[in-house]
Design a protein around this motif. Structure first.
Motif, short mmCIF file in Angstrom:
data_model
loop_
_atom_site.label_atom_id
_atom_site.label_comp_id
_atom_site.label_asym_id
_atom_site.label_seq_id
_atom_site.Cartn_x
_atom_site.Cartn_y
_atom_site.Cartn_z
N GLU A 90 -60.61 7.84 -20.78
CA GLU A 90 -59.72 6.88 -21.43
C GLU A 90 -59.91 5.49 -20.83
O GLU A 90 -59.81 4.48 -21.53
N THR A 91 -60.18 5.43 -19.53
CA THR A 91 -60.42 4.14 -18.88
C THR A 91 -61.61 3.44 -19.51
O THR A 91 -61.54 2.24 -19.85
N SER A 92 -62.70 4.16 -19.67
CA SER A 92 -63.90 3.57 -20.26
C SER A 92 -63.65 3.19 -21.72
O SER A 92 -64.13 2.15 -22.19
N ARG A 93 -62.90 4.00 -22.43
CA ARG A 93 -62.56 3.69 -23.82
C ARG A 93 -61.82 2.36 -23.91
O ARG A 93 -62.13 1.49 -24.73
N GLU A 94 -60.82 2.20 -23.07
CA GLU A 94 -60.03 0.96 -23.09
C GLU A 94 -60.90 -0.24 -22.71
O GLU A 94 -60.75 -1.33 -23.29
N ASP A 95 -61.80 -0.06 -21.75
CA ASP A 95 -62.70 -1.15 -21.36
C ASP A 95 -63.57 -1.58 -22.54
O ASP A 95 -63.78 -2.78 -22.76
N MET A 96 -64.06 -0.62 -23.30
CA MET A 96 -64.94 -0.95 -24.43
C MET A 96 -64.18 -1.65 -25.55
O MET A 96 -64.67 -2.62 -26.14
N ILE A 97 -63.00 -1.15 -25.85
CA ILE A 97 -62.21 -1.78 -26.90
C ILE A 97 -61.90 -3.23 -26.55
O ILE A 97 -62.03 -4.13 -27.39
N GLU A 98 -61.52 -3.46 -25.30
CA GLU A 98 -61.16 -4.81 -24.87
C GLU A 98 -62.36 -5.72 -24.72
O GLU A 98 -62.36 -6.86 -25.21
N THR A 99 -63.41 -5.24 -24.03
CA THR A 99 -64.54 -6.10 -23.71
C THR A 99 -65.47 -6.31 -24.89
O THR A 99 -65.95 -7.44 -25.13
N LEU A 100 -65.73 -5.25 -25.65
CA LEU A 100 -66.65 -5.35 -26.80
C LEU A 100 -65.93 -5.65 -28.10
O LEU A 100 -66.56 -5.81 -29.14
N ARG A 101 -64.58 -5.69 -28.04
CA ARG A 101 -63.76 -5.99 -29.21
C ARG A 101 -64.06 -5.01 -30.37
O ARG A 101 -64.26 -5.42 -31.52
N LEU A 102 -64.07 -3.75 -30.03
CA LEU A 102 -64.31 -2.70 -31.02
C LEU A 102 -62.98 -2.20 -31.58
O LEU A 102 -61.97 -2.16 -30.87
N PRO A 103 -62.96 -1.78 -32.84
CA PRO A 103 -61.74 -1.19 -33.40
C PRO A 103 -61.35 0.05 -32.62
O PRO A 103 -62.21 0.90 -32.33
N PRO A 104 -60.09 0.23 -32.24
CA PRO A 104 -59.68 1.39 -31.43
C PRO A 104 -60.07 2.72 -32.05
O PRO A 104 -60.44 3.66 -31.33
N GLU A 105 -60.01 2.82 -33.39
CA GLU A 105 -60.34 4.10 -34.02
C GLU A 105 -61.82 4.44 -33.95
O GLU A 105 -62.23 5.59 -34.16
N LYS A 106 -62.64 3.47 -33.61
CA LYS A 106 -64.08 3.69 -33.55
C LYS A 106 -64.51 4.31 -32.22
O LYS A 106 -65.56 4.94 -32.13
N VAL A 107 -63.73 4.11 -31.17
CA VAL A 107 -64.11 4.55 -29.82
C VAL A 107 -63.32 5.82 -29.48
O VAL A 107 -62.08 5.81 -29.50
N VAL A 108 -64.03 6.88 -29.14
CA VAL A 108 -63.41 8.19 -28.93
C VAL A 108 -63.68 8.66 -27.50
O VAL A 108 -64.84 8.70 -27.06
#
Length: 373
Positions: free
Chosen positions: A145-163
């Motif tokens: 979950e930590t890595s997921r949150e980092d990607m959503i925030e840093t790469l500005r990816l839609p939350p539903e895209k990152v699992v």
């Protein structure tokens, strides 16, 4: 469904990446029906015998390459079309030439969080390829979950895209009577107990100089006769590590084994008094999980996803306070009741991680990527 998977990492040395693919594919093989699905396994070399169980679900395809990068960019998209894949699953890199839905696994984006942990060449390549690959992919898988949150925030990816699909517990790690394990380590490696163990690639992000200083302080301030065994393949930028060795361990109490196979690690974990894992940042952190499964007390940093993995099964400390680490070493070596309680909590914590859960979440991401769920 025919799922194409880039399995080149299964053909190399034992690493965390190889453990991920082996665990995931084995669990998918136990979950899926060969009458309905196929996993088309693309590689540049044959997968070594015994890596995966025998199953008609797996369809190996070996396509040699002169250039691994060109293979990823051009050859793999062509192979996916030729073998009628409905979906392709890669790691980190998604070629712009794919004409079918893609899923990619990105274990973490530490190269963006702290670039100095990586050589310049790797930094540039990862920055050029990974963000663009994440944008191309229908789903991006990561291992915490930590890595997921980092990607959503840093790469500005839609939350539903990152699992988040956390790693499972690798097979082959279990408690062994300590005396038996220490006898094996003594005979195989010539290492005398008591020792603290550190496992991982020798690179700056792993922060091994803190482990060295912590053991030094435990020896000097608490007069503990403990050595440090540093196990892992050579990385890069060893200057800080060599400086720490010269400053704190000039008299031979630091032992470097180099890379050791998994079947040796289980003995080392069981023979050790504890695992030290002071990494500044981890997207997951397999060594603490492996050690906990063996009942070995773990002292780990509170960086990245390590609190998710270790939980209440170990001691979490800042990665820049060697005095605190020395104190924790002292407690584990002198308080048997606490040590035993922590060992039992460690075993329980490790059992929470299952490759079947990883496979279930991955399969749901596949269905979402092709529009079926």
């Amino acid at each position: 469904m025919r799922v194409g998977i880039d399995v080149r990492l299964l053909t190399g040395a034992y690493t965390g990446d190889r453990t991920y693919w082996r665990g995931l594919l084995t669990a998918l093989g136990e979950r899926l029906s060969p009458a309905e699905h196929r996993l088309v396994l693309f590689a540049t070399r044959p997968i070594p015998a015994g890596t995966l169980p025998e199953s008609p679900l797996y369809e190996p395809v070996v396509a040699p390459a002169r250039s691994e990068r060109l293979w990823s960019l051009l050859r793999l998209p062509k192979l996916a079309r030729q073998h009628r894949c409905d979906l392709i699953h890669t790691q980190y890199t998604v070629s712009p030439f794919f004409t079918l839905p893609t899923v990619t696994t990105v274990h973490d984006i530490s190269f963006l969080i702290e670039p100095r942990w990586f050589p310049l060449k790797d930094r540039i390549l990862l920055r050029l390829t990974v963000p663009a690959s994440c944008r191309r992919a229908k789903r991006v898988l990561t291992v915490s979950e930590t890595s997921r949150e980092d990607m959503i925030e840093t790469l500005r990816l839609p939350p539903e895209k990152v699992v988040a699909t956390p790693n499972g517990l690798p097979e082959g790690f279990y408690p062994i009577p300590k005396a038996e394990a220490q006898a094996w380590v003594r005979e195989t490696y010539g290492i005398e107990p008591p020792f603290a163990l550190a496992v991982g690639v020798l690179q700056p992000r792993k922060n091994w100089q803190l482990a060295i200083e912590a053991v030094y302080l435990a020896r000097e301030e608490y007069e503990l006769p403990i050595t440090l065994v540093l196990t892992g393949k050579a990385g890069w930028a060893r200057r800080e590590l060599e400086r720490a060795k010269q400053t704190f361990a000039p008299d031979g109490w630091l032992i470097e084994t180099g890379y050791v196979p998994d079947e040796h690690l289980v003995w080392l974990y069981n023979a050790a008094e504890m695992l030290l894992y002071p990494s500044f940042y981890e997207g997951f952190g397999l060594p603490p999980l492996e050690a906990m499964a063996c009942g070995a007390p773990v002292i780990a940093s509170n960086g990245g996803a390590l609190p998710e993995v270790v939980g209440s099964g170990g001691i979490l400390l800042p990665p820049n306070e060697p005095g605190m680490w020395a104190s924790a070493i002292h407690i584990l070596l002198t308080n048997n009741a606490y040590r035993e309680a922590l060992s039992q909590r460690a075993i329980a914590q490790a059992q929470r991680f299952s490759w079947h859960t990883t496979a279930e979440r991955t399969w749901q991401a596949y269905l979402q990527a092709v529009g079926c769920g």
